[in-house]
Design a protein around this motif. Sequence first.
Motif, PDB file in Angstrom:
ATOM      1  N   GLY A 340       0.814  -1.216   0.000  1.00 24.03           N
ATOM      2  CA  GLY A 340       0.000   0.000   0.000  1.00 24.03           C
ATOM      3  C   GLY A 340       0.840   1.256   0.000  1.00 24.03           C
ATOM      4  N   ASP A 341       1.926   1.245   0.768  1.00 25.26           N
ATOM      5  CA  ASP A 341       2.823   2.408   0.780  1.00 25.26           C
ATOM      6  C   ASP A 341       3.457   2.629  -0.589  1.00 25.26           C
ATOM      7  N   ALA A 342       3.831   1.536  -1.257  1.00 25.19           N
ATOM      8  CA  ALA A 342       4.431   1.662  -2.594  1.00 25.19           C
ATOM      9  C   ALA A 342       3.429   2.260  -3.579  1.00 25.19           C
ATOM     10  N   VAL A 343       2.167   1.862  -3.461  1.00 28.46           N
ATOM     11  CA  VAL A 343       1.126   2.410  -4.339  1.00 28.46           C
ATOM     12  C   VAL A 343       0.952   3.906  -4.083  1.00 28.46           C
ATOM     13  N   LEU A 344       0.877   4.292  -2.815  1.00 28.15           N
ATOM     14  CA  LEU A 344       0.701   5.710  -2.497  1.00 28.15           C
ATOM     15  C   LEU A 344       1.867   6.549  -3.008  1.00 28.15           C
ATOM     16  N   ALA A 345       3.077   6.050  -2.850  1.00 23.64           N
ATOM     17  CA  ALA A 345       4.248   6.803  -3.299  1.00 23.64           C
ATOM     18  C   ALA A 345       4.254   6.964  -4.815  1.00 23.64           C
ATOM     19  N   GLU A 346       3.886   5.913  -5.533  1.00 22.12           N
ATOM     20  CA  GLU A 346       3.887   6.005  -6.990  1.00 22.12           C
ATOM     21  C   GLU A 346       2.754   6.893  -7.494  1.00 22.12           C
ATOM     22  N   VAL A 347       1.580   6.786  -6.897  1.00 21.70           N
ATOM     23  CA  VAL A 347       0.468   7.658  -7.291  1.00 21.70           C
ATOM     24  C   VAL A 347       0.836   9.116  -7.033  1.00 21.70           C
ATOM     25  N   ALA A 348       1.468   9.383  -5.907  1.00 25.38           N
ATOM     26  CA  ALA A 348       1.893  10.751  -5.602  1.00 25.38           C
ATOM     27  C   ALA A 348       2.848  11.272  -6.670  1.00 25.38           C
ATOM     28  N   HIS A 349       3.754  10.424  -7.118  1.00 27.83           N
ATOM     29  CA  HIS A 349       4.687  10.827  -8.169  1.00 27.83           C
ATOM     30  C   HIS A 349       3.939  11.178  -9.461  1.00 27.83           C
ATOM     31  N   ARG A 350       2.952  10.390  -9.813  1.00 27.41           N
ATOM     32  CA  ARG A 350       2.193  10.653 -11.035  1.00 27.41           C
ATOM     33  C   ARG A 350       1.355  11.923 -10.900  1.00 27.41           C
ATOM     34  N   LEU A 351       0.787  12.152  -9.710  1.00 29.60           N
ATOM     35  CA  LEU A 351       0.017  13.373  -9.504  1.00 29.60           C
ATOM     36  C   LEU A 351       0.901  14.608  -9.595  1.00 29.60           C
ATOM     37  N   ARG A 352       2.077  14.527  -8.985  1.00 33.12           N
ATOM     38  CA  ARG A 352       2.985  15.676  -9.024  1.00 33.12           C
ATOM     39  C   ARG A 352       3.367  16.003 -10.463  1.00 33.12           C
ATOM     40  N   GLY A 359       1.242  24.259  -9.934  1.00 31.67           N
ATOM     41  CA  GLY A 359       0.131  23.868  -9.088  1.00 31.67           C
ATOM     42  C   GLY A 359       0.589  23.281  -7.768  1.00 31.67           C
ATOM     43  N   LEU A 360      -0.367  22.928  -6.921  1.00 27.92           N
ATOM     44  CA  LEU A 360      -0.119  22.340  -5.616  1.00 27.92           C
ATOM     45  C   LEU A 360      -0.641  20.919  -5.605  1.00 27.92           C
ATOM     46  N   PHE A 369      -5.949  12.701  -1.792  1.00 31.89           N
ATOM     47  CA  PHE A 369      -5.002  13.683  -2.312  1.00 31.89           C
ATOM     48  C   PHE A 369      -5.755  14.950  -2.711  1.00 31.89           C
ATOM     49  N   LEU A 370      -4.990  16.036  -2.854  1.00 34.09           N
ATOM     50  CA  LEU A 370      -5.564  17.314  -3.252  1.00 34.09           C
ATOM     51  C   LEU A 370      -4.662  17.954  -4.297  1.00 34.09           C
ATOM     52  N   ALA A 371      -5.275  18.541  -5.308  1.00 32.13           N
ATOM     53  CA  ALA A 371      -4.535  19.327  -6.304  1.00 32.13           C
ATOM     54  C   ALA A 371      -5.227  20.674  -6.445  1.00 32.13           C
ATOM     55  N   VAL A 372      -4.436  21.731  -6.483  1.00 36.05           N
ATOM     56  CA  VAL A 372      -4.960  23.082  -6.656  1.00 36.05           C
ATOM     57  C   VAL A 372      -4.131  23.748  -7.750  1.00 36.05           C
ATOM     58  N   VAL A 373      -4.823  24.341  -8.714  1.00 38.19           N
ATOM     59  CA  VAL A 373      -4.146  24.995  -9.826  1.00 38.19           C
ATOM     60  C   VAL A 373      -4.653  26.426  -9.944  1.00 38.19           C
ATOM     61  N   PRO A 374      -3.787  27.423  -9.762  1.00 38.48           N
ATOM     62  CA  PRO A 374      -4.228  28.816  -9.873  1.00 38.48           C
ATOM     63  C   PRO A 374      -4.400  29.236 -11.328  1.00 38.48           C
TER      64      PRO A 374
END
Length: 462
Positions: A340-352, A359-360, A369-374
Amino acid sequence: MTARIMVADGVSTARITLKVRLAAVRYDVVAVGSAAQLMSQLDAVIPDLIILGGGFPDGSALDVCTMLSSDRRLSEVPVLMLACSDQRLAALQAGATATLEPDVDDQMLMARIRNILRQSDASQETQMGMAEAQAGFDHGDRPLIVLIADNPARAQRWRQMLSERMACRFAIRDPDEALGAASAGRTADLYLIAADIRERGDGLRLLSELRSRPGSRDAGFVMAIGPDRADLTAIALDLGAGDVMPDSLATASAAQAAAMSLQMLLSRKSRSDQRRAEVQRHMLWAMTDPLTGLYNRRYALPKLAEIAREAAMTDRGFAVLAIDLDHFKAVNDSHGHTAGDAVLAEVAHRLRDAVGPEGLAARMGGEEFLAVVPDCTPTRAADLAETLRLAVQARPIALPGLSGGGTVGVTASVGMALVVPVQDVWPDQMARIALERADRALLAAKAGGRNRVVCAQPERAA
């Protein structure tokens, strides 16, 4: 807060006179007449500065200074010694931070005290996290000292005299080269600058310019002043020079004293850099999620409010996207929490990567997760939400060997809210409402079958 200064001088008239001079400018002054009295006072209170005179009945000023510098309790307390110029080297070797002539005038005395206290304050601000991040210095084990003299012969003389006494690299530059190198990131650890380079006093202007630039403001600075330009000494210290020295270095003693002063500034800078780096690490840990490296909730919510305030000022919209991994509990149940930790880390990388630097991207907790784009249009916000969704499911995620290896596919549901500011809604309220709308859209996406994007109904700031 008024600085506390302890004056130690065995000559009563000198001690009283100095106390009166300092008290007149609102320093909190305690005066003692012997080494024993000084140490007794230091057992009760640690001052911001110690000023040592002479004439002690129970030891020389040099002995007292050596005793102070060897006391670990006082390692951060600067010592200003009143000593003749021919005793400067011995005073520095005994541990004095700086020296002044015993008959120093008020302007020079106060300038030197302000300079020393300012450097001490800067060190405390670094420890407390109040200073900006330092410019990048990377000179290995040999610091770089840039020499800027009034003529090549003097610069060569400085390099010769100092290189014999310091394990540093030296570079001779003119003012334009020094400024250009600082702007380009080719920074120095310390600058030794002649007070008069091409014109009278232009070294002081160069000092101010270098101290104002991000690439060089964290360096150390020493001003070299000619014997007929002593009036510039106080000005240089008030402008931020860490020390001043004679421009001639005519004798071995003068060169050794100068080398000790430069080395002291380099050591002070190194400690300050280390403290600043430590503070920055702690600040980074406080605002980032340790597993994914994304910003955490503690940072993300105030940042969302900041983005809302900027949107209100520019009258431009922004997008808020709430993202939740679908059936994430099944990953933990089937493959373990390491997977589960590996999945979260990889998803975070793709989101970033999908959000980009403008963006944030943040982990709000668990698999949320949260994404904000001005400055975001409706079309761009919708495209970004779909891009994020597709990035999560784009390819299976490799699992670590500890959890059995293999891969697992995951999907995400996305709720999106686009906000256009209006004048009658406060930015902080705007941020809160935007997050609530995105969360409601996310719930609708999950209720509608998951692995989809749902856009909140368009509203102006609500």
